[in-house]
Structures are given as structure tokens and as C-alpha cells.
Design an enzyme around this catalytic site. Structure first.
Site, mmCIF file in Angstrom:
data_model
loop_
_atom_site.group_PDB
_atom_site.id
_atom_site.type_symbol
_atom_site.label_atom_id
_atom_site.label_comp_id
_atom_site.label_asym_id
_atom_site.label_seq_id
_atom_site.Cartn_x
_atom_site.Cartn_y
_atom_site.Cartn_z
ATOM 1 N N MET A 29 -29.185 -58.218 37.666
ATOM 2 C CA MET A 29 -29.756 -57.355 36.630
ATOM 3 C C MET A 29 -30.658 -58.202 35.742
ATOM 4 S SD MET A 29 -26.697 -54.744 35.517
ATOM 5 C CE MET A 29 -25.394 -55.955 35.313
ATOM 6 N N CYS A 115 -36.367 -52.302 43.066
ATOM 7 C CA CYS A 115 -36.725 -52.207 41.634
ATOM 8 C C CYS A 115 -37.660 -51.021 41.402
ATOM 9 C CB CYS A 115 -37.382 -53.502 41.158
ATOM 10 S SG CYS A 115 -37.829 -53.365 39.412
HETATM 11 C C1 FMN Z 1 -30.885 -53.800 33.207
HETATM 12 C C2 FMN Z 1 -30.908 -53.768 34.705
HETATM 13 C C3 FMN Z 1 -31.633 -54.722 35.387
HETATM 14 C C4 FMN Z 1 -31.663 -54.707 36.787
HETATM 15 N N1 FMN Z 1 -32.322 -55.702 37.465
HETATM 16 C C5 FMN Z 1 -32.250 -55.764 38.821
HETATM 17 C C6 FMN Z 1 -32.801 -56.866 39.547
HETATM 18 O O1 FMN Z 1 -33.360 -57.825 38.988
HETATM 19 N N2 FMN Z 1 -32.671 -56.845 40.906
HETATM 20 C C7 FMN Z 1 -32.056 -55.823 41.565
HETATM 21 O O2 FMN Z 1 -31.949 -55.852 42.787
HETATM 22 N N3 FMN Z 1 -31.515 -54.786 40.902
HETATM 23 C C8 FMN Z 1 -31.589 -54.745 39.555
HETATM 24 N N4 FMN Z 1 -30.968 -53.729 38.888
HETATM 25 C C9 FMN Z 1 -30.215 -52.720 39.645
HETATM 26 C C10 FMN Z 1 -28.754 -53.146 39.797
HETATM 27 O O3 FMN Z 1 -28.646 -54.345 40.539
HETATM 28 C C11 FMN Z 1 -27.958 -52.049 40.527
HETATM 29 O O4 FMN Z 1 -28.544 -51.851 41.789
HETATM 30 C C12 FMN Z 1 -27.957 -50.733 39.763
HETATM 31 O O5 FMN Z 1 -27.707 -50.935 38.394
HETATM 32 C C13 FMN Z 1 -26.903 -49.776 40.343
HETATM 33 O O6 FMN Z 1 -25.638 -50.335 40.298
HETATM 34 P P1 FMN Z 1 -24.560 -49.931 39.135
HETATM 35 O O7 FMN Z 1 -24.431 -48.441 39.208
HETATM 36 O O8 FMN Z 1 -23.337 -50.677 39.530
HETATM 37 O O9 FMN Z 1 -25.173 -50.377 37.839
HETATM 38 C C14 FMN Z 1 -30.957 -53.699 37.497
HETATM 39 C C15 FMN Z 1 -30.233 -52.745 36.784
HETATM 40 C C16 FMN Z 1 -30.198 -52.763 35.411
HETATM 41 C C17 FMN Z 1 -29.404 -51.722 34.681
#
Ligand code: FMN
Length: 367
Positions: A29, A115
Site C-alpha cells: 500500500m 493500481c
Molecule cells: C492506500 C492504499 C495504497 C495502495 N497501494 C498499492 C500499491 O502500491 N500496490 C498494489 O499492488 N496495491 C496497492 N493498493 C491495493 C492493496 O494492495 C489491495 O489490493 C487493496 O487494498 C484490496 O485489499 P484490502 O481489501 O485487503 O485492502 C493500495 C491500497 C490502498 C488502500
């Protein structure tokens, strides 16, 4: 006697010669999972997170890719197994950057095809690649040619609900030598709204010859268990759930090891900010930058306090300095209010903290 927690059918997976236990990944993230946050999650779980990944690193730009320009590449030996995630739209630049990055000796290099933000996806990188799968294939080919360590891929299920192409993405990934695929069960257009479609993730895992990790809305031991029980996935990747509950990886590891479930007290929950601040200071982050990160964590973590106390949460979010932030925590812990509260982040389901209908993709990523 505390009840032993449930163990799912699968608690580990293989990434080439690595046995990954437990089968959890701290999702990358940007702006969150830097070394201090990763350390917080690691220490709270007693080092029991299956894989850690860097924040994503851009390979685009007018000059040649140079390691020294990317502070997100920094990681520590104790973080292994550790992967570095890169994004970009140009296959040759991606290949060259991956070769450079391999000199840092990560355990794997991951390509980001998920992304959604306009300045990444709109330029053809990240989830933009889902609109141009031949380009994704070229990127994977160039990266694969350039590195020896495993190449992994993280993608969404498609651009929008009318173009779910994750099955083609899987096919391309397998053809091009991807060794682990993480699927975030949302489309690009969904952003982070609504819920991840786990049936699609499960179907990808069923069809795959490579390990498939599921991602989206895993917020508790129970949700991790349920996904692993229902779908033939190798593991789960957890993002925002870790911001609501940085203990989660430890709780999952406890359950997988058959250890009894233990709760988290309000003071334990709140004192975690001190740990986090200490790690940020040790990492050389300026105090005001650290305050921003403390507030980011507070905004999520305080939602686990019940009954909900918006006054306390607001008091943290409006603190002008780290000193004031910690003074307010001290005052809260000494108050009668704190004594009557519980910390139980597990029931959270809507990780945006807003009603699904309240947030549109455009609003979320405007500017
Ligand atoms: C603030 C933020 C930054 C993120 N940055 C990335 C990133 O750099 N690379 C990536 O693959 N996913 C990124 N994501 C997506 C997360 O890795 C993940 O796929 C997404 O939040 C869904 O998972 P969750 O429901 O467990 O949060 C980001 C998500 C958030 C909320």
C-alpha cells in the site's frame, strides 16, 4: 479454557523453493506499508507474516531508472522473504528496472497490474495494463528475461464489470513465467468501493497451474479462514485490514498454529501508536511526517473501539504535534470512558468506512 481456533485446509504455499507459512501477505500500500509500518505488523505478529512487499516503485520517467531515486526500495534483512513491486507501461524500462532492482537481492519481483489511480492507470501502467493485455505480456516477457528471482503479478479482475478479463490475465501470466498471481477481486472502475468478487478469485484459482492468492476485504481470522475454506487459493493478501488491525497477522498465525485466540485490550490497542512512532523515529522520518502516519492509523484503528467514540478519534486527528497526540492518548487512557470501552476490529466489513453509495470512483481519486 479458551477455544482453539480453526485451521483452514491450507496454511502455507510454495513460491519456487520458498515454503511460505503462514499463507498471508501484507498487501503493498503506497504511503502506508513503508519499513516502519511493516515493522509494526511484523513485531505484533512475532514475525509471522508469510510475505512482505514494498510499496510500488515507478519505472516510468524521462531519465534512466536509478535505485538511489526510490526510497521505497529500502528493506531490511529481517523482513525476508521480501518482494519489490514495480509498475510502468514500457516493457523495456520495466525489464531494465527489474534487472537493477535484482541487485538488491529481493526474494521476488512483482509487477503491478492493479493500481487504479488516474496518474498510473490513465497512463497505461497498473490497472491500465488490463486494457492492453498484449502490453502486459510484453512487460512480463522483458522482466522475466531480466531476472533470476521469481516474478509475481498482482492484478484486478478487469477494467470494469463489462470487461472481466482476469482469466486471460492468468493465461498470459502462466505463459510468461509468472510464479504467483495475486488477484484483487475488484475492477479498476470499482476503485476500493463495494466488495471484492471472491467467486471470480476462486474460479481463477481453480483454473490456475500457479499459486493464486486472493485479495480483498480480508479483515479477520474468520474471513481469512472462510476464504481459504471456500476457494482453492494458496493464501490471502491483506491490505486495509492491517490498518484497522495491525495484530491481524499474528492472530491468523496463532489460529493456524492451533493456539488459543486472545483479545486485545483498549490500552494495548492505543499504545500501539507509541511503538509505531518509535519505529518511524528510528527510521529517520521527520516528526510531522510521522504525525500524518499516526493519524492515518488512528483514523482506521479507532473504528475498532466500541462503543464508538468520535470525540477521542477527532481529538487524535486534529492534534497539531506528536506531543499533543500522545498527551491526548494519555488523557484518554486515564479517563473513565476508556475503562468502559472494548477493542474489537474484527466486525468491520466496509473498509472504506463509508456507505458504498457515498463514494464514487471519480470522487475518490479526483486530482
Ligand atoms: C492506500 C492504499 C495504497 C495502495 N497501494 C498499492 C500499491 O502500491 N500496490 C498494489 O499492488 N496495491 C496497492 N493498493 C491495493 C492493496 O494492495 C489491495 O489490493 C487493496 O487494498 C484490496 O485489499 P484490502 O481489501 O485487503 O485492502 C493500495 C491500497 C490502498 C488502500
Amino acid at each position: 479454557m479458551l477455544k482453539l481456533q480453526k485451521t483452514p485446509p491450507k496454511t502455507s504455499f510454495r513460491l519456487r523453493d520458498l515454503e511460505v507459512f503462514p499463507n498471508t501477505i501484507l498487501s503493498p500500500m503506497a504511503g502506508v506499508t513503508d519499513p516502519p509500518f511493516r515493522r509494526l505488523c511484523r513485531e505484533l505478529s512475532h514475525n509471522r507474516i508469510g510475505l512482505l512487499v514494498s510499496e510500488f516503485v515507478s519505472t516510468d520517467g524521462s531519465s534512466d531508472f536509478a535505485i538511489k531515486n526510490h526510497k521505497e526500495l529500502l528493506f531490511y534483512p529481517e523482513e525476508r522473504p521480501f518482494g519489490i513491486q514495480i509498475f510502468g507501461r514500457d516493457p523495456l524500462r520495466m525489464g531494465r528496472a527489474a534487472r537493477e532492482i535484482e541487485s538488491l537481492n529481493p526474494n521476488f519481483i512483482e509487477i503491478n497490474a492493479g493500481c487504479p489511480v488516474p496518474k498510473v492507470a490513465g497512463k497505461g501502467g497498473g490497472a491500465g495494463l488490463l486494457k492492453d493485455l498484449p502490453r502486459l505480456a510484453l512487460i512480463l516477457r522483458e522482466v522475466k528475461k531480466s531476472i533470476q528471482v521469481p516474478m509475481t503479478l498482482k492484478c484486478r479482475i478487469g477494467w470494469d464489470e463489462n470487461s472481466i478479463n482476469v482469466f486471460e490475465t492468468l493465461h498470459i501470466a502462466e505463459e510468461e513465467g509468472v510464479e504467483l498471481l495475486t488477484v484483487h477481486g475488484r475492477t479498476r472502475v470499482q476503485g476500493y468501493n463495494g466488495f471484492a468478487d471472491w467467486d471470480i478469485i476462486g474460479e481463477v484459482a481453480r483454473l490456475a497451474k500457479i499459486p493464486v492468492v486472493g485479495n480483498g476485504d480480508v479483515v479477520s481470522v474468520e474471513t481469512a479462514f472462510e476464504k481459504l475454506q471456500r476457494y482453492p487459493i494458496a493464501g490471502v493478501s491483506i491490505g486495509r485490514g492491517a490498518m484497522h488491525n495491525p495484530w491481524l497477522f499474528g492472530k491468523i498465525a496463532d489460529a493456524w498454529e492451533g493456539k488459543p485466540a486472545a483479545g486485545i485490550s483498549v490500552s494495548e490497542a492505543v499504545l500501539v501508536f507509541q511503538k509505531y512512532y518509535h519505529y518511524m523515529m528510528e527510521d529517520g522520518m521527520p516528526p510531522m511526517g510521522s504525525l500524518g502516519r499516526l493519524k492515518q492509523l488512528a483514523a482506521r484503528l479507532c473504528k475498532g473501539l466500541s462503543p464508538q467514540n468520535t470525540t477521542f478519534r477527532q481529538s487524535l486527528l486534529t492534534s497539531e504535534t506528536p506531543e499533543i497526540f500522545f498527551e491526548r492518548i494519555g488523557a484518554f487512557l486515564e479517563s473513565a470512558v476508556a475503562e468502559e470501552m472494548h477493542f474489537s476490529p474484527d466486525h468491520l466489513v466496509n473498509l472504506n468506512g463509508k456507505k458504498e453509495t457515498e463514494v464514487t470512483f471519480e470522487r475518490q481519486f479526483k486530482g
